[in-house]
Design a protein around this motif. Structure first.
Motif, mmCIF file in Angstrom:
data_model
loop_
_atom_site.group_PDB
_atom_site.id
_atom_site.type_symbol
_atom_site.label_atom_id
_atom_site.label_comp_id
_atom_site.label_asym_id
_atom_site.label_seq_id
_atom_site.Cartn_x
_atom_site.Cartn_y
_atom_site.Cartn_z
ATOM 1 N N ARG A 1 0.826 -1.199 0.000
ATOM 2 C CA ARG A 1 0.000 0.000 0.000
ATOM 3 C C ARG A 1 0.861 1.250 0.000
ATOM 4 O O ARG A 1 0.514 2.260 -0.616
ATOM 5 C CB ARG A 1 -0.939 -0.015 1.199
ATOM 6 C CG ARG A 1 -1.995 -1.108 1.109
ATOM 7 C CD ARG A 1 -2.892 -1.133 2.316
ATOM 8 N NE ARG A 1 -3.911 -2.163 2.198
ATOM 9 C CZ ARG A 1 -4.828 -2.431 3.113
ATOM 10 N NH1 ARG A 1 -4.855 -1.725 4.235
ATOM 11 N NH2 ARG A 1 -5.712 -3.374 2.923
ATOM 12 N N ALA A 2 1.985 1.190 0.683
ATOM 13 C CA ALA A 2 2.889 2.337 0.680
ATOM 14 C C ALA A 2 3.518 2.520 -0.697
ATOM 15 O O ALA A 2 3.712 3.649 -1.162
ATOM 16 C CB ALA A 2 3.974 2.164 1.743
ATOM 17 N N VAL A 3 3.834 1.398 -1.377
ATOM 18 C CA VAL A 3 4.390 1.494 -2.729
ATOM 19 C C VAL A 3 3.387 2.177 -3.647
ATOM 20 O O VAL A 3 3.725 3.101 -4.401
ATOM 21 C CB VAL A 3 4.762 0.099 -3.275
ATOM 22 C CG1 VAL A 3 5.291 0.217 -4.705
ATOM 23 C CG2 VAL A 3 5.810 -0.571 -2.388
ATOM 24 N N ALA A 4 2.131 1.735 -3.586
ATOM 25 C CA ALA A 4 1.094 2.341 -4.424
ATOM 26 C C ALA A 4 0.892 3.806 -4.076
ATOM 27 O O ALA A 4 0.737 4.654 -4.958
ATOM 28 C CB ALA A 4 -0.215 1.568 -4.272
ATOM 29 N N LEU B 1 12.461 3.001 -10.307
ATOM 30 C CA LEU B 1 11.732 3.363 -9.095
ATOM 31 C C LEU B 1 12.591 4.242 -8.193
ATOM 32 O O LEU B 1 12.100 5.208 -7.599
ATOM 33 C CB LEU B 1 11.306 2.102 -8.340
ATOM 34 C CG LEU B 1 10.135 1.322 -8.934
ATOM 35 C CD1 LEU B 1 9.989 -0.016 -8.234
ATOM 36 C CD2 LEU B 1 8.839 2.122 -8.828
ATOM 37 N N ARG B 2 13.876 3.914 -8.106
ATOM 38 C CA ARG B 2 14.787 4.719 -7.284
ATOM 39 C C ARG B 2 14.854 6.149 -7.824
ATOM 40 O O ARG B 2 14.850 7.117 -7.051
ATOM 41 C CB ARG B 2 16.183 4.088 -7.285
ATOM 42 C CG ARG B 2 17.132 4.693 -6.247
ATOM 43 C CD ARG B 2 18.547 4.152 -6.419
ATOM 44 N NE ARG B 2 18.574 2.703 -6.514
ATOM 45 C CZ ARG B 2 18.550 1.874 -5.463
ATOM 46 N NH1 ARG B 2 18.507 2.374 -4.234
ATOM 47 N NH2 ARG B 2 18.572 0.572 -5.641
ATOM 48 N N ALA B 3 14.879 6.280 -9.157
ATOM 49 C CA ALA B 3 14.949 7.604 -9.766
ATOM 50 C C ALA B 3 13.671 8.407 -9.536
ATOM 51 O O ALA B 3 13.690 9.643 -9.611
ATOM 52 C CB ALA B 3 15.209 7.471 -11.268
ATOM 53 N N CYS B 4 12.576 7.713 -9.225
ATOM 54 C CA CYS B 4 11.313 8.403 -8.931
ATOM 55 C C CYS B 4 11.311 9.022 -7.542
ATOM 56 O O CYS B 4 10.377 9.760 -7.186
ATOM 57 C CB CYS B 4 10.136 7.434 -9.052
ATOM 58 S SG CYS B 4 9.807 6.876 -10.737
ATOM 59 N N ALA C 1 13.433 5.087 1.049
ATOM 60 C CA ALA C 1 14.250 3.879 1.064
ATOM 61 C C ALA C 1 13.456 2.647 1.470
ATOM 62 O O ALA C 1 13.579 1.573 0.860
ATOM 63 C CB ALA C 1 15.445 4.071 1.998
ATOM 64 N N GLU C 2 12.618 2.773 2.517
ATOM 65 C CA GLU C 2 11.887 1.601 2.989
ATOM 66 C C GLU C 2 10.810 1.167 2.003
ATOM 67 O O GLU C 2 10.507 -0.027 1.882
ATOM 68 C CB GLU C 2 11.280 1.864 4.374
ATOM 69 C CG GLU C 2 10.261 2.989 4.436
ATOM 70 C CD GLU C 2 10.897 4.340 4.693
ATOM 71 O OE1 GLU C 2 10.186 5.226 5.218
ATOM 72 O OE2 GLU C 2 12.095 4.518 4.392
ATOM 73 N N VAL C 3 10.240 2.122 1.263
ATOM 74 C CA VAL C 3 9.238 1.780 0.253
ATOM 75 C C VAL C 3 9.916 1.116 -0.942
ATOM 76 O O VAL C 3 9.418 0.119 -1.488
ATOM 77 C CB VAL C 3 8.463 3.036 -0.182
ATOM 78 C CG1 VAL C 3 7.476 2.710 -1.288
ATOM 79 C CG2 VAL C 3 7.736 3.636 1.013
ATOM 80 N N ARG D 1 7.672 -2.006 7.296
ATOM 81 C CA ARG D 1 7.205 -0.689 7.719
ATOM 82 C C ARG D 1 7.503 0.328 6.630
ATOM 83 O O ARG D 1 8.583 0.332 6.042
ATOM 84 C CB ARG D 1 7.891 -0.268 9.019
ATOM 85 C CG ARG D 1 7.448 -1.057 10.232
ATOM 86 C CD ARG D 1 8.007 -0.448 11.484
ATOM 87 N NE ARG D 1 9.457 -0.370 11.459
ATOM 88 C CZ ARG D 1 10.247 -1.361 11.825
ATOM 89 N NH1 ARG D 1 9.738 -2.506 12.238
ATOM 90 N NH2 ARG D 1 11.552 -1.226 11.788
ATOM 91 N N GLY D 2 6.552 1.191 6.361
ATOM 92 C CA GLY D 2 6.723 2.165 5.305
ATOM 93 C C GLY D 2 6.492 3.573 5.814
ATOM 94 O O GLY D 2 5.957 3.791 6.893
ATOM 95 N N ALA D 3 6.909 4.515 5.015
ATOM 96 C CA ALA D 3 6.673 5.913 5.345
ATOM 97 C C ALA D 3 5.209 6.244 5.131
ATOM 98 O O ALA D 3 4.500 5.581 4.384
ATOM 99 C CB ALA D 3 7.554 6.804 4.457
ATOM 100 N N ALA D 4 4.740 7.283 5.790
ATOM 101 C CA ALA D 4 3.344 7.690 5.637
ATOM 102 C C ALA D 4 3.082 8.098 4.196
ATOM 103 O O ALA D 4 3.867 8.816 3.588
ATOM 104 C CB ALA D 4 3.044 8.852 6.570
ATOM 105 N N PRO D 5 1.978 7.624 3.616
ATOM 106 C CA PRO D 5 1.663 7.949 2.231
ATOM 107 C C PRO D 5 1.073 9.339 2.104
ATOM 108 O O PRO D 5 0.782 9.993 3.106
ATOM 109 C CB PRO D 5 0.629 6.883 1.859
ATOM 110 C CG PRO D 5 -0.068 6.616 3.153
ATOM 111 C CD PRO D 5 1.005 6.739 4.219
#
Length: 260
Positions: A78-81, A215-218, A222-224, A241-245
């Protein structure tokens, strides 16, 4: 006729290119939806499908992206999206977003003499129903369906299973698996070939490094990025664990229901 069936591309052009090359010449291409989200190359994927696929249905992620709905969640996929969604809107632009919004949620057609129904989830819920390879579960989903072949996606797991329908007929359910984001422990891109009445499931290896670097260039946190890379390289759904979206909103539900 030789038919390529693919789905769940999720903006992964490098996996799609591997499938195109591995499948070789085909007479038609069918796509079970989810062209976009998660990955870094939505435009290339959507443009290829729009040009080459004879029939395409709308997936839940196509729907959400086309409606410009921010993703929910702050960990795992969900964080990736959530962090990829704005990039999808920017790269696709108004024309391709309209294309996604206008995709049908189901298609019924003749495929080499066999009535065929194509949806992303299932006939019961074309966008969101998660339907694994379970004959009993599928029998309940085939009420009022007469098609001898049903093409689906959404689970990111390939399978072909024959089911006896409530009316006594028999239906083959085909899920080609995911091109761009397999989740069955096999990171190779998945697709299916229908040749007459013969169905074969296929996998093809590809190097996910260019997708990860894109994706890195976007600018993903780091965690996502770690979550996205782990899934691409292992084919297993991570839970990190991901950063807040970005700000979130509920995704509107479609009114259309797929007929039998």
């Amino acid at each position: 006729m030789r038919t390529l069936v693919l789905g769940d591309l999720h903006s992964n052009w490098w996996a799609l290119k591997a499938v195109i090359d591995a499948a070789g010449p085909v007479d038609r291409t069918l796509c079970t939806g989810d062209l976009v989200d998660y990955g870094p190359a939505p435009r290339r994927c959507v443009e290829w499908v729009r040009e080459h696929a004879e029939r395409v249905v709308r997936g839940n992620h196509d729907h959400a992206v086309a409606q410009r709905v921010p993703a929910l969640g702050n960990d795992g996929l969900r964080a990736v999206a959530a962090h990829a969604r704005a990039r999808q809107w920017e790269e696709l632009g108004p024309e391709l977003l309209r294309y996604l919004a206008r995709l049908p949620v189901c298609e019924t057609f003749d495929l080499d003499g066999r009535e065929t129904l194509m949806v992303h989830g299932s006939p019961r819920d074309p966008l969101d129903d998660y339907a694994p390879a379970d004959a009993d579960g599928w029998r309940d989903r085939l009420t009022d369906v007469t098609a001898g072949l049903v093409l689906v996606g959404h689970t990111h797991t390939p399978y072909a299973v024959e089911v006896e329908r409530p009316d006594g007929g028999r239906t083959t359910i085909l899920n080609p698996g995911s091109v761009g984001q397999p989740r069955d422990g096999d990171p190779r891109a998945a697709y299916a070939i229908i040749d007459g009445r013969e169905i074969t499931l296929h996998r093809v290896a590809y190097d996910p490094t260019p997708a990860v670097e894109a994706l890195r260039a976007c600018g993903l946190p780091a965690e996502v990025l770690e979550t996205a890379e782990a899934l691409l390289r292992t084919g297993r759904r991570p839970c990190l664990r991901g950063a807040a979206p970005p700000p979130t909103a509920l995704r509107p539900r479609p009114a259309a229901i797929c007929p039998g």
